[in-house]
Design an enzyme around this catalytic site. Structure first.
Site, PDB file in Angstrom:
ATOM      1  N   HIS A   1      -0.964  11.040  12.173  1.00 54.79           N
ATOM      2  CA  HIS A   1      -2.183  11.581  11.568  1.00 54.79           C
ATOM      3  C   HIS A   1      -2.058  13.109  11.400  1.00 54.79           C
ATOM      4  CE1 HIS A   1      -4.305   7.923  13.536  1.00 54.79           C
ATOM      5  NE2 HIS A   1      -4.302   7.704  12.239  1.00 54.79           N
TER       6      HIS A   1
ATOM      7  N   LYS B   1     -15.731  -2.697  14.629  1.00 50.70           N
ATOM      8  CA  LYS B   1     -14.425  -2.579  15.276  1.00 50.70           C
ATOM      9  C   LYS B   1     -14.668  -2.426  16.772  1.00 50.70           C
ATOM     10  CE  LYS B   1     -11.508  -0.866  11.575  1.00 50.70           C
ATOM     11  NZ  LYS B   1     -10.407   0.028  11.210  1.00 50.70           N
TER      12      LYS B   1
ATOM     13  N   ARG C   1       1.922   4.531   4.762  1.00 54.60           N
ATOM     14  CA  ARG C   1       3.160   4.168   5.458  1.00 54.60           C
ATOM     15  C   ARG C   1       3.854   3.069   4.660  1.00 54.60           C
ATOM     16  NH1 ARG C   1      -0.202   3.302  10.739  1.00 54.60           N
ATOM     17  NH2 ARG C   1      -1.538   2.787   8.988  1.00 54.60           N
TER      18      ARG C   1
ATOM     19  N   SER D   1      -2.020   3.923  15.566  1.00 53.72           N
ATOM     20  CA  SER D   1      -2.832   3.967  16.788  1.00 53.72           C
ATOM     21  C   SER D   1      -2.628   2.681  17.587  1.00 53.72           C
ATOM     22  CB  SER D   1      -4.311   4.121  16.427  1.00 53.72           C
ATOM     23  OG  SER D   1      -4.523   5.313  15.712  1.00 53.72           O
TER      24      SER D   1
HETATM   25  P1  ADP Z   1      -8.198   3.331   9.272  1.00 55.79           P
HETATM   26  O1  ADP Z   1      -8.761   2.340  10.235  1.00 55.79           O
HETATM   27  O2  ADP Z   1      -9.221   3.942   8.362  1.00 55.79           O
HETATM   28  O3  ADP Z   1      -6.966   2.884   8.522  1.00 55.79           O
HETATM   29  P2  ADP Z   1      -6.444   4.952  10.911  1.00 55.79           P
HETATM   30  O4  ADP Z   1      -6.863   5.864  12.007  1.00 55.79           O
HETATM   31  O5  ADP Z   1      -5.612   3.787  11.273  1.00 55.79           O
HETATM   32  O6  ADP Z   1      -7.793   4.556  10.198  1.00 55.79           O
HETATM   33  O7  ADP Z   1      -5.655   5.780   9.800  1.00 55.79           O
HETATM   34  C1  ADP Z   1      -6.265   6.819   9.093  1.00 55.79           C
HETATM   35  C2  ADP Z   1      -5.360   7.209   7.923  1.00 55.79           C
HETATM   36  O8  ADP Z   1      -4.142   7.747   8.401  1.00 55.79           O
HETATM   37  C3  ADP Z   1      -4.953   6.049   7.015  1.00 55.79           C
HETATM   38  O9  ADP Z   1      -4.892   6.520   5.696  1.00 55.79           O
HETATM   39  C4  ADP Z   1      -3.596   5.656   7.514  1.00 55.79           C
HETATM   40  O10 ADP Z   1      -2.833   5.044   6.520  1.00 55.79           O
HETATM   41  C5  ADP Z   1      -3.041   7.034   7.873  1.00 55.79           C
HETATM   42  N1  ADP Z   1      -2.009   6.947   8.888  1.00 55.79           N
HETATM   43  C6  ADP Z   1      -2.053   6.331  10.086  1.00 55.79           C
HETATM   44  N2  ADP Z   1      -0.887   6.480  10.758  1.00 55.79           N
HETATM   45  C7  ADP Z   1      -0.077   7.214   9.953  1.00 55.79           C
HETATM   46  C8  ADP Z   1       1.276   7.693  10.067  1.00 55.79           C
HETATM   47  N3  ADP Z   1       2.033   7.410  11.112  1.00 55.79           N
HETATM   48  N4  ADP Z   1       1.773   8.428   9.039  1.00 55.79           N
HETATM   49  C9  ADP Z   1       1.007   8.687   7.957  1.00 55.79           C
HETATM   50  N5  ADP Z   1      -0.254   8.259   7.773  1.00 55.79           N
HETATM   51  C10 ADP Z   1      -0.790   7.532   8.766  1.00 55.79           C
END
Ligand code: ADP
Length: 162
Positions: free
Chosen positions: A17, A41, A92, A130
Site C-alpha cells: 500500500h 467485512k 497486482r 493484508s
Molecule cells: P480493498 O478491500 O478495497 O481491495 P485493500 O486494502 O485490500 O482494500 O487494497 C487497497 C488497494 O491497494 C487496492 O487497490 C489494492 O489492489 C491495492 N493493493 C493492495 N496490496 C497491494 C500491493 N501489494 N501492491 C500494490 N497495490 C496493492
C-alpha cells in the site's frame, strides 16, 4: 489543488500500500488514505485502529501531503466531499483487474467526473496483501518488511493473540 483519495480496507496497511501511496503523492497536492468502515467485512483491526496505524505511518515516513480518513457508504460521495478529482488504486494480478474494472464502471455510473488512476504493484510487492500478512502473523511467522516498521509490533501482537 489536485486531491486524490486512496481507499481500501487497509486491514492492515502494508508496504505494498505504501508503495502505491508514494507513487501517488508525486502526482497530487494532497492524498487522503481512506479506510473503508464496512460492517459486512469482518476486519481484524477496527477502523479507528487502522486509521491510527496510517497516522503513525504518515508521521514516520514524513509524508507532508497525506491525510488519513474514514468512510462508509459510497466512495464517490466521500471523494466529492473532500474535493478529490481522482480515486487511486493499486493493481497486482489479473484478478485485481477484473474487480477494479467492475468497481470503475459503478463509480463512473454514479459520478462520471471522478476518475480512477491505477499504479502497478512493484514486482517485490506483487504477492503482498493484508490477508497474507494476517495469515503469516497468525501462524507466528515474521511480518518484518511486509508492514511499515512503526506498526510492526502492534500488528504482530494482535495477530499472535488470534
Ligand atoms: P480493498 O478491500 O478495497 O481491495 P485493500 O486494502 O485490500 O482494500 O487494497 C487497497 C488497494 O491497494 C487496492 O487497490 C489494492 O489492489 C491495492 N493493493 C493492495 N496490496 C497491494 C500491493 N501489494 N501492491 C500494490 N497495490 C496493492
Amino acid at each position: 489543488m489536485k486531491i486524490g483519495v486512496y481507499p481500501g480496507s487497509f486491514d492492515p496497511f502494508t508496504v505494498g500500500h505504501l508503495d502505491v501511496l508514494k507513487s501517488a503523492v508525486s502526482l497530487f497536492d494532497l492524498v487522503y488514505v481512506a479506510v473503508l468502515n464496512n460492517s459486512e467485512k469482518d476486519p481484524v483491526f477496527t477502523a479507528a485502529e487502522r486509521v491510527d496505524m496510517i497516522d503513525r505511518m504518515i508521521e514516520a515516513e514524513g509524508l507532508q501531503n497525506v491525510r488519513s480518513g474514514m468512510f462508509d457508504g459510497l466512495l464517490v460521495r466521500y471523494a466529492a466531499q473532500v474535493g478529490a478529482s481522482h480515486i487511486i488504486r493499486g493493481l497486482r494480478a489479473i484478478t485485481d483487474f477484473e474487480y477494479e474494472f467492475q468497481i470503475d464502471a459503478v463509480n463512473r455510473h454514479l459520478m462520471n467526473e471522478i476518475r480512477t488512476v491505477y499504479f502497478m504493484a512493484s514486482p517485490s510487492h506483487s504477492f503482498l496483501s493484508s490477508s497474507k500478512v494476517k495469515e503469516i502473523g497468525r501462524f507466528g511467522g515474521s511480518i518484518e518488511g511486509l508492514v511499515p516498521p512503526c506498526n510492526e509490533n502492534f500488528i504482530r501482537e494482535r495477530l499472535a493473540r488470534q
